[in-house]
Design an enzyme around this catalytic site. Sequence first.
Site, mmCIF file in Angstrom:
data_model
loop_
_atom_site.group_PDB
_atom_site.id
_atom_site.type_symbol
_atom_site.label_atom_id
_atom_site.label_comp_id
_atom_site.label_asym_id
_atom_site.label_seq_id
_atom_site.Cartn_x
_atom_site.Cartn_y
_atom_site.Cartn_z
ATOM 1 N N GLU A 160 13.161 -41.998 -4.331
ATOM 2 C CA GLU A 160 11.829 -41.418 -4.449
ATOM 3 C C GLU A 160 11.222 -41.833 -5.781
ATOM 4 O O GLU A 160 11.927 -42.301 -6.679
ATOM 5 C CB GLU A 160 11.882 -39.882 -4.404
ATOM 6 C CG GLU A 160 12.307 -39.293 -3.090
ATOM 7 C CD GLU A 160 12.298 -37.758 -3.118
ATOM 8 O OE1 GLU A 160 11.761 -37.183 -4.092
ATOM 9 O OE2 GLU A 160 12.832 -37.149 -2.180
ATOM 10 N N ASP A 203 9.065 -29.408 -7.756
ATOM 11 C CA ASP A 203 9.759 -28.745 -6.650
ATOM 12 C C ASP A 203 11.176 -28.422 -7.102
ATOM 13 O O ASP A 203 12.075 -29.247 -7.014
ATOM 14 C CB ASP A 203 9.754 -29.659 -5.422
ATOM 15 C CG ASP A 203 10.458 -29.038 -4.223
ATOM 16 O OD1 ASP A 203 10.897 -27.875 -4.323
ATOM 17 O OD2 ASP A 203 10.575 -29.723 -3.189
ATOM 18 N N ASP A 226 8.281 -24.218 -5.498
ATOM 19 C CA ASP A 226 7.640 -24.937 -6.591
ATOM 20 C C ASP A 226 7.422 -23.997 -7.771
ATOM 21 O O ASP A 226 6.986 -22.857 -7.603
ATOM 22 C CB ASP A 226 6.315 -25.527 -6.111
ATOM 23 C CG ASP A 226 6.517 -26.410 -4.889
ATOM 24 O OD1 ASP A 226 6.775 -27.609 -5.070
ATOM 25 O OD2 ASP A 226 6.427 -25.892 -3.758
ATOM 26 N N TYR A 232 18.740 -43.745 -0.648
ATOM 27 C CA TYR A 232 17.621 -42.804 -0.645
ATOM 28 C C TYR A 232 16.957 -42.806 -2.017
ATOM 29 O O TYR A 232 17.578 -42.480 -3.027
ATOM 30 C CB TYR A 232 18.088 -41.397 -0.291
ATOM 31 C CG TYR A 232 16.941 -40.409 -0.195
ATOM 32 C CD1 TYR A 232 16.302 -40.187 1.016
ATOM 33 C CD2 TYR A 232 16.493 -39.732 -1.321
ATOM 34 C CE1 TYR A 232 15.231 -39.302 1.104
ATOM 35 C CE2 TYR A 232 15.436 -38.843 -1.243
ATOM 36 C CZ TYR A 232 14.812 -38.632 -0.028
ATOM 37 O OH TYR A 232 13.757 -37.766 0.046
ATOM 38 N N HIS A 258 4.675 -28.378 1.653
ATOM 39 C CA HIS A 258 4.411 -27.673 0.402
ATOM 40 C C HIS A 258 2.917 -27.615 0.137
ATOM 41 O O HIS A 258 2.194 -28.575 0.432
ATOM 42 C CB HIS A 258 5.049 -28.401 -0.795
ATOM 43 C CG HIS A 258 6.532 -28.361 -0.837
ATOM 44 N ND1 HIS A 258 7.237 -27.610 -1.742
ATOM 45 C CD2 HIS A 258 7.465 -29.013 -0.087
ATOM 46 C CE1 HIS A 258 8.536 -27.788 -1.564
ATOM 47 N NE2 HIS A 258 8.696 -28.635 -0.552
#
Length: 290
Positions: A103, A192, A237, A101, A277
Amino acid sequence: MISSRMVLAVFFVLLSLTGAQSLKICSFNIKSFGENKVSNPDVLDIILQSIIRCDLMLVLEIKDAKGKAFDQLMTNLNSRYQTQTDEFSYVLSERLGRKSYKEQYAFIYRQKMVSVKSIYQYPDKQTGDEDVFAREPFVVWFSTPKTEIKDFVIIPIHTVPENAVKEIDELYDVHENVSQMWQSENFIIMGDFNAACGYVPKKQWVNIRLRSDAQFVWLTGDKLDTSVRASTKCAYDRIVLHGKKMIEAVNPKSVEVFNFKDEFGLTEEQALAVSDHFPLCITVNPAERR
């Protein structure tokens, strides 16, 4: 009929001609951003219009393994909204995460407003406390001639919900590390945090140094709602400031949650296709005219 996109474009062109300008800085977790969202015209349009409202935007949760979606986003952004005096540029982290995983963090910015002085990928190898972050902060030092402050550092974060308390606390050490390396006293820590709705119990705030140290100013309260879902009211956030000049340069009343659902008359389903979001923004005061 004139489209809202054309109205926004004209507005920002006119704004660029007015001299001294404030600097709008935003953070946007575009949930699972990848080719599916770029290829959906309606979703892409909302994302682009959210970006052009800002002079500098932190984009979170870029999950495109092929590395094509973000390039397509930037191509669309500049082909639609670039002018002779205004072009968007960006800096993009490597793919970050544990195991499969991954990002990326990205910063999209108006070249006429800010420039990049330096970048730093936090290594997360603090002795005895290694690998705290699932996605280590990709820290960027920006320069701006337009505002009360001439440079500032942004430390971005997207925590793992179940480890939010530890990761938020560890941002204190990231700030210490970066402030020793770079000669800047102006810091923004944003992103976040997953700092709400059970992920950070009230009794845990006292154990988070970033919160208990009064030198860090939290512009976003615990009752702020950055969630798109009507059934969820959560201050996921956050934006935190450090440094006397940085704190003085931002009006706390400038904190804004951009509700694109209401702005563009979307159903909740349509809005969730963009993200779960809303973007979160602050405004840095313009430089005083002499």
